[in-house]
Design a protein around this motif. Structure first.
Motif, PDB file in Angstrom:
ATOM      1  N   VAL A  31      67.854  12.973  10.306  1.00 17.36           N
ATOM      2  CA  VAL A  31      67.362  13.026  11.691  1.00 17.36           C
ATOM      3  C   VAL A  31      68.145  13.114  12.684  1.00 17.36           C
ATOM      4  CG1 VAL A  31      65.802  11.696  13.462  1.00 17.36           C
ATOM      5  CG2 VAL A  31      65.330  11.242  10.740  1.00 17.36           C
ATOM      6  N   VAL A  32      68.151  14.119  13.637  1.00 16.20           N
ATOM      7  CA  VAL A  32      68.942  14.696  14.658  1.00 16.20           C
ATOM      8  C   VAL A  32      68.601  14.105  16.112  1.00 16.20           C
ATOM      9  CG1 VAL A  32      70.541  16.329  15.655  1.00 16.20           C
ATOM     10  CG2 VAL A  32      69.885  16.343  13.239  1.00 16.20           C
ATOM     11  N   THR A  33      69.268  13.247  16.685  1.00 15.51           N
ATOM     12  CA  THR A  33      68.902  12.939  17.941  1.00 15.51           C
ATOM     13  C   THR A  33      70.084  13.694  19.004  1.00 15.51           C
ATOM     14  OG1 THR A  33      69.870  10.760  18.148  1.00 15.51           O
ATOM     15  CG2 THR A  33      67.746  11.059  17.209  1.00 15.51           C
ATOM     16  N   ASP A  34      69.774  13.434  20.400  1.00 17.61           N
ATOM     17  CA  ASP A  34      70.936  13.648  21.293  1.00 17.61           C
ATOM     18  C   ASP A  34      71.428  12.333  22.066  1.00 17.61           C
ATOM     19  OD1 ASP A  34      69.096  13.023  23.332  1.00 17.61           O
ATOM     20  OD2 ASP A  34      68.645  14.720  24.254  1.00 17.61           O
ATOM     21  N   ALA A  35      72.169  12.366  22.613  1.00 17.24           N
ATOM     22  CA  ALA A  35      72.777  11.209  23.377  1.00 17.24           C
ATOM     23  C   ALA A  35      71.738  10.006  23.699  1.00 17.24           C
ATOM     24  CB  ALA A  35      73.985  11.451  24.202  1.00 17.24           C
ATOM     25  N   THR A  36      70.571  10.787  24.256  1.00 22.40           N
ATOM     26  CA  THR A  36      69.823   9.846  24.887  1.00 22.40           C
ATOM     27  C   THR A  36      68.645   9.447  23.934  1.00 22.40           C
ATOM     28  OG1 THR A  36      68.282  11.724  25.364  1.00 22.40           O
ATOM     29  CG2 THR A  36      69.978  10.927  27.147  1.00 22.40           C
ATOM     30  N   ALA A  37      68.959   9.579  22.499  1.00 17.83           N
ATOM     31  CA  ALA A  37      67.880   9.186  21.639  1.00 17.83           C
ATOM     32  C   ALA A  37      66.768  10.183  21.479  1.00 17.83           C
ATOM     33  CB  ALA A  37      67.539   7.801  21.625  1.00 17.83           C
ATOM     34  N   THR A  38      66.652  11.320  22.219  1.00 23.31           N
ATOM     35  CA  THR A  38      65.578  12.153  22.245  1.00 23.31           C
ATOM     36  C   THR A  38      65.960  12.974  20.778  1.00 23.31           C
ATOM     37  OG1 THR A  38      65.797  12.626  24.273  1.00 23.31           O
ATOM     38  CG2 THR A  38      64.519  14.368  23.234  1.00 23.31           C
ATOM     39  N   LEU A  39      64.693  13.012  20.100  1.00 25.50           N
ATOM     40  CA  LEU A  39      64.569  13.852  18.757  1.00 25.50           C
ATOM     41  C   LEU A  39      64.965  15.396  18.854  1.00 25.50           C
ATOM     42  CD1 LEU A  39      61.596  12.420  17.163  1.00 25.50           C
ATOM     43  CD2 LEU A  39      64.048  11.830  16.688  1.00 25.50           C
ATOM     44  N   VAL A  40      65.729  15.983  18.297  1.00 28.19           N
ATOM     45  CA  VAL A  40      66.210  17.456  18.490  1.00 28.19           C
ATOM     46  C   VAL A  40      65.513  18.205  17.474  1.00 28.19           C
ATOM     47  CG1 VAL A  40      67.933  19.053  18.557  1.00 28.19           C
ATOM     48  CG2 VAL A  40      68.508  16.552  19.443  1.00 28.19           C
ATOM     49  N   ASN A  41      64.465  19.244  17.979  1.00 27.92           N
ATOM     50  CA  ASN A  41      63.848  20.299  17.035  1.00 27.92           C
ATOM     51  C   ASN A  41      64.698  21.397  17.077  1.00 27.92           C
ATOM     52  OD1 ASN A  41      62.083  21.746  16.074  1.00 27.92           O
ATOM     53  ND2 ASN A  41      60.557  21.916  17.715  1.00 27.92           N
ATOM     54  N   GLY A  42      64.922  22.098  16.088  1.00 23.75           N
ATOM     55  CA  GLY A  42      65.580  23.418  15.916  1.00 23.75           C
ATOM     56  C   GLY A  42      67.223  23.160  15.755  1.00 23.75           C
ATOM     57  N   ALA A  43      67.604  22.023  15.331  1.00 24.18           N
ATOM     58  CA  ALA A  43      68.968  21.709  15.023  1.00 24.18           C
ATOM     59  C   ALA A  43      69.115  22.518  13.778  1.00 24.18           C
ATOM     60  CB  ALA A  43      69.325  20.572  15.191  1.00 24.18           C
ATOM     61  N   ASN A  44      70.341  23.146  13.786  1.00 25.48           N
ATOM     62  CA  ASN A  44      70.724  23.763  12.413  1.00 25.48           C
ATOM     63  C   ASN A  44      71.887  22.475  11.723  1.00 25.48           C
ATOM     64  OD1 ASN A  44      71.523  25.498  10.520  1.00 25.48           O
ATOM     65  ND2 ASN A  44      73.215  26.067  11.351  1.00 25.48           N
ATOM     66  N   VAL A  45      71.125  22.053  10.520  1.00 26.06           N
ATOM     67  CA  VAL A  45      72.011  21.205   9.882  1.00 26.06           C
ATOM     68  C   VAL A  45      72.262  21.956   8.378  1.00 26.06           C
ATOM     69  CG1 VAL A  45      71.650  19.006   8.578  1.00 26.06           C
ATOM     70  CG2 VAL A  45      70.429  19.523  10.681  1.00 26.06           C
TER      71      VAL A  45
ATOM     72  N   VAL B 114      76.144  23.303   0.562  1.00 23.35           N
ATOM     73  CA  VAL B 114      75.360  23.489  -0.609  1.00 23.35           C
ATOM     74  C   VAL B 114      74.007  23.829  -0.263  1.00 23.35           C
ATOM     75  CG1 VAL B 114      76.793  21.629  -1.965  1.00 23.35           C
ATOM     76  CG2 VAL B 114      74.869  20.968  -0.595  1.00 23.35           C
ATOM     77  N   ASP B 115      73.454  23.614   0.915  1.00 22.04           N
ATOM     78  CA  ASP B 115      72.087  23.781   1.444  1.00 22.04           C
ATOM     79  C   ASP B 115      72.316  23.710   3.160  1.00 22.04           C
ATOM     80  OD1 ASP B 115      69.532  24.374   1.879  1.00 22.04           O
ATOM     81  OD2 ASP B 115      68.954  22.772   0.606  1.00 22.04           O
ATOM     82  N   SER B 116      71.325  24.252   3.847  1.00 21.36           N
ATOM     83  CA  SER B 116      71.337  24.244   5.192  1.00 21.36           C
ATOM     84  C   SER B 116      69.661  24.509   5.633  1.00 21.36           C
ATOM     85  CB  SER B 116      71.959  25.499   5.822  1.00 21.36           C
ATOM     86  OG  SER B 116      71.570  26.705   5.695  1.00 21.36           O
ATOM     87  N   SER B 117      69.369  23.924   6.754  1.00 21.81           N
ATOM     88  CA  SER B 117      67.897  23.870   7.358  1.00 21.81           C
ATOM     89  C   SER B 117      67.894  23.670   8.730  1.00 21.81           C
ATOM     90  CB  SER B 117      67.267  23.030   6.269  1.00 21.81           C
ATOM     91  OG  SER B 117      65.906  23.411   6.478  1.00 21.81           O
ATOM     92  N   THR B 118      66.708  23.987   9.321  1.00 24.59           N
ATOM     93  CA  THR B 118      66.744  23.769  10.768  1.00 24.59           C
ATOM     94  C   THR B 118      65.617  22.489  10.734  1.00 24.59           C
ATOM     95  OG1 THR B 118      66.839  26.112  10.985  1.00 24.59           O
ATOM     96  CG2 THR B 118      65.861  24.707  12.731  1.00 24.59           C
TER      97      THR B 118
END
Length: 108
Positions: free
Chosen positions: A22-36, A52-56
């Motif tokens: 789960v990706v959030t920014d510094a204000t704890a807002t969930l980040v849609n569209g982050a490349n992981v 080994v893998d990547s996704s958004t």
């Protein structure tokens, strides 16, 4: 009188390890569209090679990686010039069959 009972051996395959990030920014807002990107060694993570893998991430800020091995994983998350590369982002322990590990990471 004869009773016949049939038995069939069934094998249940245990679910391969899964990792939900789960990706959030510094204000704890969930980040849609982050490349992981997911790495299975510290060296690959540090050099940003051999993912080994990547996704958004989707609307809830998460991405789910399935069919993984029972090892410790390292990961990067990036979106709009922000990333979690200020430290080592990793699972605390190797993943295990039958479990979904959930990790939250902050991008800044």
């Amino acid at each position: 009188f004869v009773n016949l009972i049939g038995c069939k051996k069934t094998e249940t395959k245990e679910m391969e390890p899964q990792l939900k990030i789960v990706v959030t920014d510094a204000t704890a807002t969930l980040v849609n569209g982050a490349n992981v990107k997911l790495f299975s060694s510290l060296t690959d993570f540090q050099q940003a090679v051999n993912a080994v893998d990547s996704s958004t991430t989707v609307a809830d800020g998460s991405v789910l990686f399935s069919g993984l091995r029972e090892v410790k994983y390292y990961f990067t998350a990036e979106s709009q010039g922000k990333s979690n590369r200020f430290g080592i982002a990793a699972t605390s322990n190797p993943l295990q069959k039958g479990y979904i590990v959930v990790v939250t990471t902050i991008i800044e």
